[in-house]
Design an enzyme around this catalytic site. Structure first.
Site, mmCIF file in Angstrom:
data_model
loop_
_atom_site.group_PDB
_atom_site.id
_atom_site.type_symbol
_atom_site.label_atom_id
_atom_site.label_comp_id
_atom_site.label_asym_id
_atom_site.label_seq_id
_atom_site.Cartn_x
_atom_site.Cartn_y
_atom_site.Cartn_z
ATOM 1 N N ASP A 145 0.879 -1.166 0.000
ATOM 2 C CA ASP A 145 0.000 0.000 0.000
ATOM 3 C C ASP A 145 0.917 1.217 0.000
ATOM 4 O OD1 ASP A 145 -3.223 0.567 1.577
ATOM 5 O OD2 ASP A 145 -2.091 1.735 0.106
HETATM 6 C C1 GLC Z 1 -4.451 4.213 -0.414
HETATM 7 C C2 GLC Z 1 -5.297 2.974 -0.167
HETATM 8 C C3 GLC Z 1 -5.203 1.960 -1.261
HETATM 9 C C4 GLC Z 1 -4.993 2.696 -2.571
HETATM 10 C C5 GLC Z 1 -3.610 3.313 -2.509
HETATM 11 C C6 GLC Z 1 -3.312 4.164 -3.749
HETATM 12 O O1 GLC Z 1 -3.915 4.677 0.774
HETATM 13 O O2 GLC Z 1 -5.135 2.315 1.088
HETATM 14 O O3 GLC Z 1 -6.413 1.201 -1.261
HETATM 15 O O4 GLC Z 1 -5.087 1.801 -3.653
HETATM 16 O O5 GLC Z 1 -3.405 4.090 -1.349
HETATM 17 O O6 GLC Z 1 -4.139 5.285 -3.774
#
Ligand code: GLC
Length: 721
Positions: free
Chosen positions: A236
């Site tokens: 993430d």
């Molecule tokens: C965010 C989310 C994830 C997302 C990523 C990119 O914090 O937790 O679900 O795909 O970052 O935006």
């Protein structure tokens, strides 16, 4: 997982320099990892999210490029999709999402989110599917397959036990092994084993003390060694915290939220660590193999590119699939004296009261935000369906502070940032409070007056992405903006008013649910949501949605709050174990507002002739073949979700009173009968034995329960295994 020619991987790997390898395993932009042009290896381009392909950002900042070529289809949320209980619609919407991602030039769509809805307060529940792992398993597989037919990788998220937003970047989650295996992992395992998801996203939180996105237990021992996963694991954004742990874990690509790409843990620091022998290069090679294998699976390399599916976005047939899904996602919770559907030809004037009647939601929620080509609100949908002979009136009914007003509030909360003195800030806040109250009162009175004077009144209330939002959890299930009072006061002057709720997670309804004859529930159902709702209210569509999560009376009844911990900072323990959702409410006979699997129809269905045949000839497995006859005993076409619950009557461990193990959705004309066949295998009778570290079936008596909801069991058969 799809086999590829591993020699092509080894051939490329042998030509890569260490610097080039490092460049491939971390973000070199907010939404893509590095490529190696010299060898024809492209960057891996990613985009959110579960409800469509997110707007285009500058490569090194969270600034929208601001052109009009990133308007896209806005799909129903996974909560809406799950409410259809339709594998076919999961596949269809997956195909739409994948085609749109490809059309926008993406290689990975960061979806679906499938974390279990452990508490109704989790801010991201709207992005997730269900409280039940079997329903997740059955829907995530066709959804991933639909996506990946477009030569785009799904990225099933967030592995694992990411079930609250509070302290999401740090919180250390402790869930016992049996609950992890029976409740929180099955969706991911199905997405990999059956869905063949090309990528997986590691979560932010810790599990057993390790950050998920660099966890040795989760990404190496479980995902790689035990499950044999050979796709790519993406962190993430900002979820990696240590170079050595990340390098030696099963993580392949580190993404983050800042533009200092060379400083990422798996960038220069890792390059240095390999150069000085602190970390073996073979760990990097494993990552490169997983990335190249994924690229081969997506037809991204060499001559394969000529065969790569081109995709497209905003295609009319995408909107048809979205509309179908939205229509089947709507849940008729209550319909006393057949209050609904509305009789269109008797309608002269109709009042819609409540801002969710006109508000649109695509642009909120966090990373799931969508720059939608359009979004039909309930008010627009009703007008489109009714035409010009019915006068449709509207009243906001309640006041929603505008963004800047909330900004002001936010500024006042963080005193250290403000320029005015504390006293001035308090005066300003007081003045603003008074204005808000005055505004609220005025809107309320206006709405009550309209309700008094109009025969047909539809209240459209609910939540928005101030409450259903990434990065925060609700503190309770109460309706905001004084909506409870609005509902009660409107029903007081017009008892025939019906209540429509548009929201991404359950709300408390106790103070008014008995006062209205009809309650209709709409999750954020995408660009066609408002029209789908109008068609249901007018009877053009017979609602067939079923709750994929229990609606408790209040969050205090929820096991995550009553037995477990929720919303803690630092550390959180899932003391409720496997007793999540209806597994708890039904086992402990807790009164709920509406049960898991519940959803009414404008017609009625009869269950008869249940036959259960047990075939244990195969020593390795067991086939339990279930057949039941379903008849549409009403006067309109409709669909019924036949649910199969299994109850283990004698077990050496404590097991929930019953668990969903199968379902089929049948579509029947009035008077039509259909035999529904559902086969269960040994998995449907097993539980995870922590001693032997595997799923086991204990011989003994089991009940096979056929029902229209977890609390509307129609037929039961006992079998002996
Ligand atoms: C965010 C989310 C994830 C997302 C990523 C990119 O914090 O937790 O679900 O795909 O970052 O935006």
């Amino acid at each position: 997982m799809k086999k590829v020619d591993e020699r092509r991987i080894e051939d490329l790997l042998s030509q890569l320099t260490l610097e080039e390898k490092i460049n491939m395993i971390h973000g070199v932009a907010i939404f893509h990892s590095g490529g190696v042009p010299r060898l024809g290896i492209p960057p891996l381009k990613m985009s959110d999210g579960p409800m469509g392909v997110r707007k285009e950002f500058a490569y090194d900042s969270w600034i929208n490029v601001g052109t009009t070529d990133d308007l896209v289809s806005y799909l129903p949320s996974n909560s809406a999709l799950a409410s259809t209980w339709s594998r076919d619609l999961a596949y269809k919407t997956g195909k739409v999402l994948g085609a749109e991602a490809r059309g926008r030039g993406k290689d990975v769509i960061l979806a679906p989110g499938i974390n279990i809805k452990r508490s109704p307060l989790c801010g991201r529940n709207f992005e997730y599917m269900s409280e039940d792992p079997r329903l997740v398993e059955e829907l995530v597989v066709p959804l991933v397959k639909g996506i990946q037919e477009n030569d785009v990788a799904a990225c099933v998220k967030h592995l694992a036990a990411n079930n609250q937003e509070t302290d999401r970047l740090e919180v250390d989650t402790y869930v016992d092994q049996r609950s992890l295996r029976e409740i929180y992992l099955p969706g991911f395992k199905a997405a990999i084993d059956k869905g063949e998801s090309h990528t997986i996203m590691g979560a932010y939180n810790r599990l057993y003390g390790e950050f998920c996105s660099q966890s040795r237990y989760l990404l190496t021992e479980l995902l790689r060694d035990e499950w044999g996963y050979d796709g790519a694991v993406i962190s993430d954004w900002g979820a990696v915290h240590d170079t050595k742990e990340a390098a030696e874990s099963g993580l392949d690509i580190e993404m983050s939220v800042t533009a200092n790409f060379d400083d990422y843990y798996m960038a220069n620091p890792l390059l240095e660590a390999v150069r000085n022998g602190e970390i073996k290069e073979e760990y990097i090679d494993k990552k490169i193999r997983n990335i190249l294998r994924t690229m081969l699976r997506l037809n991204m390399l060499g001559e394969d590119r000529k065969n790569r599916v081109p995709g497209t976005y905003n295609a009319p047939h995408h909107r048809e699939a979205i509309q179908e899904c939205a229509e089947e996602s709507i849940i008729l919770l209550k319909n006393e004296n057949n209050r609904l559907p509305l009789q269109k030809d008797k309608l002269k004037t109709l009042a819609i009261i409540g801002q969710n009647g006109e508000r649109v939601h695509a642009g909120g929620g966090g990373s799931a935000e969508i720059k939608a080509l359009y979004e039909i609100s309930p008010l627009l949908g009703m007008k489109m369906e009714l035409g010009g002979n019915v006068e449709v009136k509207y009243a906001k009914g309640y006041y929603v502070p505008t963004k800047e007003e909330k900004e002001l509030n936010w500024q006042q909360d963080s005193l250290e940032k403000q320029t005015i003195t504390k006293e001035e800030a308090e005066l300003k806040a007081e003045k603003q409070e008074k204005e808000t109250r005055a505004r609220q009162e005025e809107l309320l009175q206006e709405a009550v007056a309209l309700a008094r004077d109009t025969e047909e009144v539809i209240l459209v209330v609910g939540l928005d992405h101030e409450y259903d939002v990434e990065g925060g959890d609700r503190k309770d299930m109460k309706l905001p903006y004084g909506q409870d009072r609005l509902i009660k006061e409107v029903l007081a002057v017009n008892p025939s008013a019906i209540v429509v709720v548009v929201a991404g997670s359950p709300i408390e309804m106790g103070s008014w649910a008995d006062a209205t004859s009809a309650i209709v529930w709409c999750y954020y159902a995408g660009m066609e949501g408002g029209r789908a709702l109008a068609k249901v209210l007018l009877g053009k569509v017979n609602p067939s949605g079923k709750l994929a999560e229990t609606f408790p009376k209040t969050h205090m009844d929820c096991p995550a709050h009553k037995l477990g911990e929720f919303g803690n900072y630092g550390k959180i323990t899932y003391n409720e174990g496997v007793y999540v959702g209806y597994r708890y409410y039904d086992s402990y006979d807790i009164d709920v507002e509406f049960p898991f699997g519940h959803g009414l129809s404008y017609t009625t269905f009869k269950y008869s002739d249940l036959k259960v045949e047990v075939d244990q000839t195969n020593k390795e497995d067991v086939d339990v073949r279930i057949q039941v006859t379903i008849e549409n005993t009403g006067s309109v076409y409709g669909a019924e979700v036949v649910q199969v619950y299994v109850s283990d009557k004698e077990a050496s461990v404590d097991r929930p009173i019953h668990e969903l193990k199968g379902f089929e959705k049948v579509y029947l004309k009035p008077g039509e009968k259909q035999n529904v066949n559902i086969t269960l295998n040994k998995d449907s009778f097993s539980f995870y034995d922590v001693e032997s570290k595997r799923f086991v079936v204990e011989p003994g008596e089991f009940e096979i329960q056929l029902g229209s909801s977890s609390r509307d069991i129609r037929l039961v058969e006992t079998i002996i295994l």
